[in-house]
Design a protein around this motif. Structure first.
Motif, PDB file in Angstrom:
ATOM      1  N   LYS A  24       0.808  -1.222   0.000  1.00  0.00           N
ATOM      2  CA  LYS A  24       0.000   0.000   0.000  1.00  0.00           C
ATOM      3  C   LYS A  24       0.841   1.272   0.000  1.00  0.00           C
ATOM      4  O   LYS A  24       0.356   2.326  -0.417  1.00  0.00           O
ATOM      5  CB  LYS A  24      -0.945   0.002   1.199  1.00  0.00           C
ATOM      6  CG  LYS A  24      -2.070  -1.019   1.083  1.00  0.00           C
ATOM      7  CD  LYS A  24      -3.010  -0.981   2.271  1.00  0.00           C
ATOM      8  CE  LYS A  24      -4.190  -1.914   2.061  1.00  0.00           C
ATOM      9  NZ  LYS A  24      -5.096  -1.965   3.228  1.00  0.00           N
ATOM     10  N   SER A  25       2.071   1.186   0.480  1.00  0.00           N
ATOM     11  CA  SER A  25       2.886   2.399   0.582  1.00  0.00           C
ATOM     12  C   SER A  25       3.533   2.790  -0.740  1.00  0.00           C
ATOM     13  O   SER A  25       3.860   3.965  -0.941  1.00  0.00           O
ATOM     14  CB  SER A  25       3.972   2.209   1.650  1.00  0.00           C
ATOM     15  OG  SER A  25       4.866   1.170   1.280  1.00  0.00           O
ATOM     16  N   GLN A  26       3.729   1.832  -1.627  1.00  0.00           N
ATOM     17  CA  GLN A  26       4.354   2.130  -2.918  1.00  0.00           C
ATOM     18  C   GLN A  26       3.288   2.187  -4.009  1.00  0.00           C
ATOM     19  O   GLN A  26       2.494   1.252  -4.157  1.00  0.00           O
ATOM     20  CB  GLN A  26       5.402   1.067  -3.254  1.00  0.00           C
ATOM     21  CG  GLN A  26       6.578   1.053  -2.286  1.00  0.00           C
ATOM     22  CD  GLN A  26       7.685   0.130  -2.737  1.00  0.00           C
ATOM     23  OE1 GLN A  26       7.609  -0.495  -3.798  1.00  0.00           O
ATOM     24  NE2 GLN A  26       8.740   0.031  -1.945  1.00  0.00           N
ATOM     25  N   GLN A  27       3.291   3.268  -4.743  1.00  0.00           N
ATOM     26  CA  GLN A  27       2.303   3.459  -5.804  1.00  0.00           C
ATOM     27  C   GLN A  27       2.752   2.761  -7.083  1.00  0.00           C
ATOM     28  O   GLN A  27       3.107   3.385  -8.078  1.00  0.00           O
ATOM     29  CB  GLN A  27       2.083   4.959  -6.055  1.00  0.00           C
ATOM     30  CG  GLN A  27       1.599   5.718  -4.841  1.00  0.00           C
ATOM     31  CD  GLN A  27       0.300   5.145  -4.294  1.00  0.00           C
ATOM     32  OE1 GLN A  27      -0.636   4.881  -5.045  1.00  0.00           O
ATOM     33  NE2 GLN A  27       0.236   4.941  -2.980  1.00  0.00           N
ATOM     34  N   LYS A  37      -3.538  -5.596  -0.844  1.00  0.00           N
ATOM     35  CA  LYS A  37      -3.374  -4.333  -1.563  1.00  0.00           C
ATOM     36  C   LYS A  37      -4.633  -3.477  -1.486  1.00  0.00           C
ATOM     37  O   LYS A  37      -4.564  -2.264  -1.243  1.00  0.00           O
ATOM     38  CB  LYS A  37      -3.032  -4.622  -3.031  1.00  0.00           C
ATOM     39  CG  LYS A  37      -2.917  -3.390  -3.928  1.00  0.00           C
ATOM     40  CD  LYS A  37      -1.605  -2.674  -3.747  1.00  0.00           C
ATOM     41  CE  LYS A  37      -1.404  -1.604  -4.805  1.00  0.00           C
ATOM     42  NZ  LYS A  37      -0.119  -0.894  -4.646  1.00  0.00           N
ATOM     43  N   HIS A  38      -5.795  -4.095  -1.687  1.00  0.00           N
ATOM     44  CA  HIS A  38      -7.046  -3.333  -1.786  1.00  0.00           C
ATOM     45  C   HIS A  38      -7.980  -3.548  -0.596  1.00  0.00           C
ATOM     46  O   HIS A  38      -9.002  -2.865  -0.506  1.00  0.00           O
ATOM     47  CB  HIS A  38      -7.773  -3.704  -3.081  1.00  0.00           C
ATOM     48  CG  HIS A  38      -6.950  -3.468  -4.308  1.00  0.00           C
ATOM     49  ND1 HIS A  38      -6.628  -2.210  -4.753  1.00  0.00           N
ATOM     50  CD2 HIS A  38      -6.364  -4.337  -5.178  1.00  0.00           C
ATOM     51  CE1 HIS A  38      -5.888  -2.298  -5.858  1.00  0.00           C
ATOM     52  NE2 HIS A  38      -5.712  -3.582  -6.133  1.00  0.00           N
TER      53      HIS A  38
END
Length: 325
Positions: free
Chosen positions: A213-216, A275-276
């Motif tokens: 989640k921290s890396q786009q 992730k989601h």
């Protein structure tokens, strides 16, 4: 004056999208619970003379390789639009090695712990990873849970422990002591290792969620990084077992390949959840899979369900209601 709320086409379309989203997540989580729950019964079907005929190290390596190939295929199907245009920076990729190390550590801990306790004690105490994951989720990700949600997670832990205990074969010959009573046992080292195992399990799930989640980055790229390290580390583990009694693919049957395909799919689906969604959703999947496991063991292996089986089912249902209401 009477005010009528907007019930036009936009409202109806929004409702359809909401229900469509819920159905997709429901199908995804149900499929994951089915794959999780079928794992042990499928392994039981592969046994020959009570023994698993294939190498666990080679099986895990093939599962990680399948996930890596699926990630590469996903990138190829998108025309490479998700792939980075330049080689990734080491500092960007390095965090993805940590989950592989943690999961490898836990896989080895499971084997080591068996020398310090009986399997049934491990089955019961391993449910503590639900509590450890929840605590780390709140502490490390800064997620504040409502009182009802903490109660729900407590019920989830209780459901796992109760289901494990009610399924014990206390009259089995390996659990009967000199006085004829049940002989469940665990040493101090065993208890310590269980606590480490549950802590590492929770840390691996929370850390993986944080990294994803921290890396786009597109999930397919993140999976590529994750499973590259997974293949490398498990490849080293598999190489260390070369020269043993079994060859790499010895004992493989159609059922084993089904296990590999299922576990690879489950790993990819779990990355979607982390992730989601959240690691707490993962806990509900794992808890529900225990019930799926019991039903499949009854249907496929002919094992008998205990009269207490509906109780953990009710506890998990109540926990889900309290957590997501």
């Amino acid at each position: 004056m009477i005010v009528i709320q907007n019930v036009g086409p936009r409202s109806a379309a929004r409702t359809r999208r909401r229900w469509g989203h819920r159905l997709k997540w429901g199908f995804l989580l149900g499929l994951m619970a089915l794959i999780y729950g079928s794992h042990a019964p499928l392994i039981a079907l592969t046994k020959v003379d009570g023994q698993v005929p294939f190498s666990a190290a080679s099986c895990v390596l093939l599962i990680e390789s399948a996930k890596l190939l699926a990630s590469l295929l996903s990138l190829a199907l998108t025309g490479g639009t998700s792939a980075p245009r330049s080689p990734p920076r080491p500092l960007l990729v390095a965090p993805y090695a940590v989950p592989a190390v943690l999961y490898t550590l836990n896989n080895n801990l499971v084997v080591v712990m068996q020398a310090y306790m009986d399997p049934s004690s491990f089955q019961i105490l391993s449910n503590l990873k639900i509590a450890s994951t929840a605590l780390l989720y709140s502490a490390c990700l800064g997620k504040r849970l409502r009182s009802a949600q903490w109660v729900a997670l407590g019920l989830l832990t209780a459901a796992g422990g109760f289901h494990s205990y009610s399924s014990l074969d206390l009259q089995g010959p390996e659990r009967v002591g000199v006085d004829g009573g049940p002989r469940l046992h665990i040493t101090a080292w065993g208890l310590l290792l269980v606590l480490v195992y549950c802590g590492v399990s929770g840390l691996a799930a929370v850390y993986t969620e944080r990294v994803l989640k921290s890396q786009q980055l597109p999930l397919s790229v993140q999976n590529l990084y994750l499973y590259t390290f997974g293949v490398a580390i498990n490849g080293l583990s598999s190489l260390s077992s070369i020269g043993g009694d079994r060859r790499f693919l010895e004992g493989y049957s159609a059922v084993v390949w089904v296990i590999i395909a299922g576990q690879a799919a489950n790993g990819l689906l779990m990355s979607v959840v982390l992730k989601h969604g959240s690691g707490i959703t993962r806990l509900f999947v794992i808890s529900s899979s225990m019930l799926v496991n019991a039903l499949l063991s009854w249907a496929i292996l002919g094992l008998q369900l205990t009269p207490w089986f509906p109780l953990p089912c009710a506890l998990i249902g109540l926990a889900a209601y309290l957590y997501y209401r």
